[in-house]
Design an enzyme around this catalytic site. Structure first.
Site, short mmCIF file in Angstrom:
data_model
loop_
_atom_site.label_atom_id
_atom_site.label_comp_id
_atom_site.label_asym_id
_atom_site.label_seq_id
_atom_site.Cartn_x
_atom_site.Cartn_y
_atom_site.Cartn_z
N ASP A 148 -5.07 -5.32 -7.67
CA ASP A 148 -5.58 -4.76 -6.42
C ASP A 148 -6.29 -5.79 -5.56
O ASP A 148 -7.21 -5.47 -4.81
CB ASP A 148 -6.55 -3.58 -6.69
CG ASP A 148 -5.88 -2.52 -7.54
OD1 ASP A 148 -4.71 -2.23 -7.29
OD2 ASP A 148 -6.53 -2.00 -8.47
N HIS A 167 1.00 -1.29 -4.56
CA HIS A 167 0.54 -2.18 -3.49
C HIS A 167 0.41 -1.33 -2.25
O HIS A 167 1.30 -0.56 -1.95
CB HIS A 167 1.58 -3.24 -3.18
CG HIS A 167 1.87 -4.15 -4.32
ND1 HIS A 167 0.93 -4.98 -4.87
CD2 HIS A 167 3.01 -4.38 -4.99
CE1 HIS A 167 1.49 -5.68 -5.83
NE2 HIS A 167 2.75 -5.33 -5.93
N LEU A 172 -12.45 -10.02 3.05
CA LEU A 172 -13.75 -10.60 3.37
C LEU A 172 -14.50 -9.72 4.38
O LEU A 172 -15.73 -9.60 4.33
CB LEU A 172 -13.55 -12.01 3.93
CG LEU A 172 -14.80 -12.84 4.15
CD1 LEU A 172 -15.55 -13.07 2.85
CD2 LEU A 172 -14.47 -14.20 4.78
P1 GDP Z 1 -2.35 -5.25 -4.57
O1 GDP Z 1 -1.98 -4.35 -5.69
O2 GDP Z 1 -2.87 -6.56 -5.03
O3 GDP Z 1 -1.29 -5.38 -3.55
O4 GDP Z 1 -3.61 -4.58 -3.84
P2 GDP Z 1 -3.78 -3.07 -3.32
O5 GDP Z 1 -2.78 -2.79 -2.32
O6 GDP Z 1 -3.93 -2.13 -4.43
O7 GDP Z 1 -5.25 -3.16 -2.71
C1 GDP Z 1 -5.55 -3.88 -1.63
C2 GDP Z 1 -6.13 -2.96 -0.57
O8 GDP Z 1 -6.84 -3.71 0.34
C3 GDP Z 1 -5.07 -2.25 0.24
O9 GDP Z 1 -5.56 -1.00 0.67
C4 GDP Z 1 -4.86 -3.19 1.45
O10 GDP Z 1 -4.39 -2.53 2.60
C5 GDP Z 1 -6.25 -3.66 1.64
N1 GDP Z 1 -6.40 -5.00 2.16
C6 GDP Z 1 -5.72 -6.14 1.85
N2 GDP Z 1 -6.25 -7.21 2.47
C7 GDP Z 1 -7.32 -6.72 3.18
C8 GDP Z 1 -8.31 -7.33 4.00
O11 GDP Z 1 -8.35 -8.53 4.20
N3 GDP Z 1 -9.26 -6.49 4.53
C9 GDP Z 1 -9.28 -5.16 4.31
N4 GDP Z 1 -10.24 -4.43 4.86
N5 GDP Z 1 -8.37 -4.55 3.53
C10 GDP Z 1 -7.41 -5.33 2.98
#
Ligand code: GDP
Length: 424
Positions: A12, A40, A333
């Site tokens: 995540d 994701h 961040l």
């Molecule tokens: P993954 O499994 O590694 O792809 O991660 P997830 O999708 O489960 O979790 C990442 C969450 O953070 C998702 O809801 C993304 O939309 C969100 N996200 C990713 N990068 C950023 C960011 O830089 N800022 C914010 N606020 N949300 C982000």
């Protein structure tokens, strides 16, 4: 040119967003391990999507999306996912499925549920997607490979053999009804019908693609600390989460992987059980969970609240090292902008001694965090595209973490969208 996008921590970290972003300049995106147990979340011009099986590059019409041999392929989940994105206006993606991928069968899911029930309070916190029973069978050499769907004689003989074996456990350990060979055969026939148009000799396809100079992205699921060898065993997943495994799970030479982008989040979160040294509780955790990610830190597959913590330099340095990181993408961040002060974990105290090396599980269970507080920036940083334009304390936070983990942070993500990225 092959690049891997993998996680430094417990999953995540935002790999989906980074893959979706890098896919703009890629030709092929490959899932090489894991199954539909994690998700994701991707936000782009078509909307917000939670993908479990499809690679995060499916939203472009120039990319080919591949399910590699290392994946635990749940055929109905894959098909529902394709349908769900196409129904929302995404053009039908080009999808290939490795003939050497193995399939998650309905009894794998059943066994996963039964085992979690049996373990009750001592459970692993599995998402009950059948992943552990699936990989156990793969290595016990009793799994079903996609190629076998096209050999009716083999299937007819094998379903009997598998039922014999599975029914012993179902009857005597779990006290559940037996499975029938005819039902299993029918399940396999339905999978064959769904998958047939996409089946491909993926390693030879990738061999040609690499020779032609195509850009291939390997998309990892979960992160270093969930790796069965190098993670917090036994609270790990059942397939390797490391970039190195990308070579095996996609079927390419290891030396082709030129760039390893390790995604690490500006704070920590974890799902499932297991040691989590920098974990926080109570109101502070609730606040971070509510503000975290894009609309809160809740599992993309299960919807359950994630466990929250501050950034862990010890775990992340180890997580980046074990991936063989060339670039760190430092994500979410922007979420920390509400804080006046930001604690980070810079060491573990174990039996009265402080260490910065990530230990094996028994020691890890005893570790207490050593904190350092960094000043916050306390203002919105979304929309900023140049590193120098970030507030000074925000840059200091990034630079402190970079020094601690010892790998270059070349990308800083300050929002969930594709364009929310600062290159350094
Ligand atoms: P993954 O499994 O590694 O792809 O991660 P997830 O999708 O489960 O979790 C990442 C969450 O953070 C998702 O809801 C993304 O939309 C969100 N996200 C990713 N990068 C950023 C960011 O830089 N800022 C914010 N606020 N949300 C982000």
């Amino acid at each position: 040119m092959v690049e891997a996008v993998v996680g430094a921590n417990w999953g995540d970290e935002g790999k989906g967003k980074i893959t979706d972003m890098l896919a703009e300049k890629a030709d092929i995106i490959v899932r090489f391990q894991g199954g539909a147990n994690a998700g994701h979340t991707i936000v782009n011009n078509y909307g917000k999507f939670a993908l479990h099986t499809l690679p995060s590059g499916v939203f472009y019409d120039h990319t080919t999306s591949i399910i590699g041999n290392g994946v635990a392929l749940n055929v109905p989940v894959l098909f529902n996912e394709i349908k769900s994105i196409v129904d929302r206006g995404v053009p039908m993606p080009k999808i290939l499925v490795s003939d050497r991928a193995q399939m998650v069968m309905s009894y794998h899911i059943l066994f996963d549920q039964c085992e979690e029930e049996r373990l009750a309070g001592k459970s692993f916190g599995s998402t009950k997607s059948g992943i552990a029973p699936f990989y156990s069978d793969k290595y016990a050499k009793i799994g079903f490979q996609v190629s076998e769907l096209f050999d009716e004689e083999l299937l007819k003989e094998k379903v009997v053999r598998i039922c014999e074996l599975k029914n012993v456990m179902l009857e005597h350990l779990y006290h559940k009804p037996a499975i029938k060979p005819e039902a299993l055969l029918e399940e396999l026939h339905s999978y064959k019908e769904m998958i047939a148009p996409y089946v491909c000799d993926v390693s030879s396809y990738l061999y040609e693609a690499i020779k032609e100079g195509k850009t291939v992205l390997l998309e990892g699921q979960l992160g270093s600390l969930k790796d069965p060898d190098h993670g917090i065993y036994p609270m790990v997943t059942s397939s390797s989460t490391l970039a190195a495994y990308g070579a095996i799970g996609a079927g390419i030479p290891p030396y082709e992987i030129k760039k390893i982008v390790t995604v690490s989040k500006a704070y920590s979160s974890a799902v499932g059980a297991g040691a989590f040294v920098s974990e926080i509780f109570g109101e502070k955790a609730d606040e971070l969970r509510k503000r975290g990610g894009d609309g809160g830190e809740f599992g993309a597959t299960t919807g359950r609240p994630r466990r929250m913590g501050w950034f862990d330099c010890v775990a992340s340095r180890y997580g980046c090292r074990i991936q063989g990181t060339t670039d760190v993408a430092f994500t979410v961040l922007d979420v920390l902008s509400y804080l006046k002060e930001i604690p980070v974990c810079i060491g573990y105290e174990i039996d009265g001694e402080v260490t910065t090396d990530f230990p094996t599980t028994a020691k890890l269970e005893k570790a207490k965090p050593v904190w350092k507080k960094l000043p916050g920036w306390n203002c919105d940083i979304r929309g900023i595209r140049k590193y120098e334009e970030l507030p000074e304390n925000c840059r200091k936070y990034v630079e402190f973490i970079e020094e601690q983990i010892g790998f270059p942070i070349t990308m800083v993500s300050n929002g969930p969208g594709r364009e929310d990225i600062i290159y350094r």
